[in-house]
Design an enzyme around this catalytic site. Structure first.
Site, PDB file in Angstrom:
ATOM      1  N   ARG A 149     -43.363  22.953 -78.221  1.00 30.27           N
ATOM      2  CA  ARG A 149     -44.387  22.436 -79.130  1.00 30.27           C
ATOM      3  C   ARG A 149     -44.581  23.335 -80.349  1.00 30.27           C
ATOM      4  O   ARG A 149     -44.942  22.841 -81.419  1.00 30.27           O
ATOM      5  CB  ARG A 149     -45.700  22.244 -78.370  1.00 30.27           C
ATOM      6  N   LYS A 161     -48.536   5.530 -60.412  1.00 22.94           N
ATOM      7  CA  LYS A 161     -49.477   4.432 -60.259  1.00 22.94           C
ATOM      8  C   LYS A 161     -49.366   3.380 -61.357  1.00 22.94           C
ATOM      9  O   LYS A 161     -49.194   3.708 -62.522  1.00 22.94           O
ATOM     10  CB  LYS A 161     -50.914   4.961 -60.226  1.00 22.94           C
ATOM     11  N   GLY A 186     -44.113  13.752 -69.374  1.00 27.21           N
ATOM     12  CA  GLY A 186     -43.788  15.079 -68.864  1.00 27.21           C
ATOM     13  C   GLY A 186     -42.560  15.151 -67.987  1.00 27.21           C
ATOM     14  O   GLY A 186     -41.644  15.953 -68.240  1.00 27.21           O
ATOM     15  N   GLY A 221     -50.515  11.304 -73.137  1.00 25.81           N
ATOM     16  CA  GLY A 221     -51.435  10.179 -73.253  1.00 25.81           C
ATOM     17  C   GLY A 221     -51.313   9.453 -74.578  1.00 25.81           C
ATOM     18  O   GLY A 221     -51.445   8.223 -74.641  1.00 25.81           O
TER      19      GLY A 221
END
Length: 455
Positions: free
Chosen positions: A87, A251, A410, A433
């Site tokens: 990053r 999920k 990730g 996200g």
């Protein structure tokens, strides 16, 4: 002149004496929300990037306040050691552009979740040290132990053109995540221009992502190089087709907005990982003790039907690697769902099976653009990471043959890095996200807050 104009603007918007704090915050948020609504209606053709910012004003000597995403992983035993500087490296093009323009570069970021407390193990000091190494011995990189206050103002004032200052962790102040007006105003007071290059936090309406540009105004705000690249790749409307998406993870609930949006955009949709078992159960398969969200079975069935109606090629596992326990060394076997087969009672699916991996690879070979978010199995266990690693290898092969590959998430990123093929992908997203929300069709507040840029 710019500073005088900002003070007049702030003067107009401050409430009258005696007005309660709640009313002040409501007025501030109302202004910010109206700005977001207006800006999200604008098109990409009016986007303000660094080149447009430089063309519209003199950057030499200007204080450029840049929101970067330096939320890097640190060694658990020694928090001064950065284990992955991806990053930091991703922000270099924006930093170098501003340094070349002789701006005074002020970098702000969060690291971890200190929740308003000064936690030494979440200091950005090691990041400043690493950035100094990456920029080279001729770069002046300073660090200050706060992000607002007199010491920070003095440190910014002491900068020379082309030099860099790294501010301390924004989230040492709880006001950052609350987007409090006073805190945003303090940050904005450091800037002549503002640049948002932190795609990974663009889905958060925080002081550094929304409050600051709202205060400064459209004419002195822009998106950075990394933000531009992320948005260019992740807006799929103009992607070359056939367009394929691989969505994995544990999920359905965490990926439902993305899957719902993508089924109407893509030509090929691959579902893997734990979330696939809800879809398999919706098809009437026996999935044993595999992870299933029973309350979303009907939703999964609806997505299957929608894919059929739209002519989307939908791939769910036809076989899996099932295990008796959720353990790295658990007894396991290949289970096929063909001819009424299923997972035995008490066992659970932990990876895509060989037939499924082969089918995915063959289908992806027909695509021109592929986006991948989420693993196909329990990637942290080597025995159940083979499906994910096989897809990483296949994507590298297809990219070399001319396909555009976009990796986000990730474990997906970890997979291409583990196989040593990250550099062979067209784009590896820095967002988590933010990537999911953008793919799901959501407006990203940190993007919408920059005028002339539609989210």
């Amino acid at each position: 002149r710019r500073r005088r104009r900002r003070r007049r603007w702030c003067g107009r918007r401050h409430p009258a004496p005696g007005e309660c704090r709640r009313a002040r915050r409501q007025k501030f948020l109302l202004h910010a929300n109206r700005a977001l609504e207006t800006q999200t209606k604008r098109t990409m053709s009016g986007k303000k990037n660094l080149e447009a910012l430089a063309a519209g004003r003199e950057l030499e000597g200007a204080a450029a306040l840049v929101r970067v995403d330096f939320n890097v992983p640190l060694d658990k035993a020694d928090s001064t050691v950065i284990t992955d500087d991806t990053r930091i490296r991703a922000a270099l093009p924006t930093i170098e552009f501003l340094r070349a323009a002789r701006a005074r570069v002020v970098l702000m970021s969060h690291l971890g979740r200190p929740k308003g407390q000064r936690k030494p193990e979440m200091s950005l000091a090691p990041v400043a040290d690493r950035l100094r190494e990456l920029l080279g011995e001729n770069a002046e990189v300073a660090f200050v132990e706060d992000c607002v206050g007199d010491d920070v103002t003095a440190a910014v004032g002491a900068l020379t053109p082309g030099s860099v200052l790294v501010l301390q962790n924004l989230r040492y102040h709880a006001a950052e995540e609350k987007n409090e007006e006073a805190f945003a105003t303090q940050l904005a007071s450091l800037a002549d221009v503002y640049v948002n290059d932190a795609f990974g936090t663009a889905h958060r309406a925080h002081a550094s992502t929304v409050g600051v540009p709202t205060i400064l105004g459209a004419d002195c705000c822009a998106t950075g190089k990394l933000m531009e690249k992320e948005l260019a790749f992740l807006r799929l409307d103009e992607a070359e087709r056939p367009l394929a998406a691989i969505i994995g993870g544990a999920k359905v609930s965490s990926k439902l907005p993305v899957i719902t949006a993508l089924v109407e955009k893509v030509n090929i949709l691959v579902l893997g990982g734990g979330l696939a078992f809800t879809f398999l159960k919706a098809q009437g398969k026996d999935v044993g003790a595999s992870l299933v969200e029973d309350d979303l079975i009907a939703t999964a069935s609806g997505i299957i039907t929608k894919a059929e109606e739209l002519g989307v090629t939908l791939i769910v596992p036809t076989d899996v690697i099932a295990a008796a326990e959720f353990k790295a060394d658990a007894e396991n076997e290949v289970i096929s769902f063909a001819d009424g087969g299923g997972i035995r009672e008490g066992w659970m699916g932990l990876d895509a099976g060989p037939a499924t991996v082969a089918a995915i690879a063959d289908t992806l070979a027909t695509a021109k653009t592929i986006i991948w978010n989420g693993p196909l199995g329990v990637f942290e266990f080597d025995a159940f990471a083979q499906g994910t690693l096989a897809i990483a290898t296949k994507l590298a092969e297809l990219t070399g043959a001319g396909c555009t590959s976009i990796v986000g998430g990730g474990d997906s990123v970890a997979a291409v890095e583990k196989m040593g093929v990250a550099s062979e992908m067209s784009h590896v997203s820095t967002g988590g996200g933010a990537t999911l929300e953008l793919l799901g069709g959501a407006t990203l507040p940190g993007v919408a807050a920059i005028a002339d840029l539609s989210a």
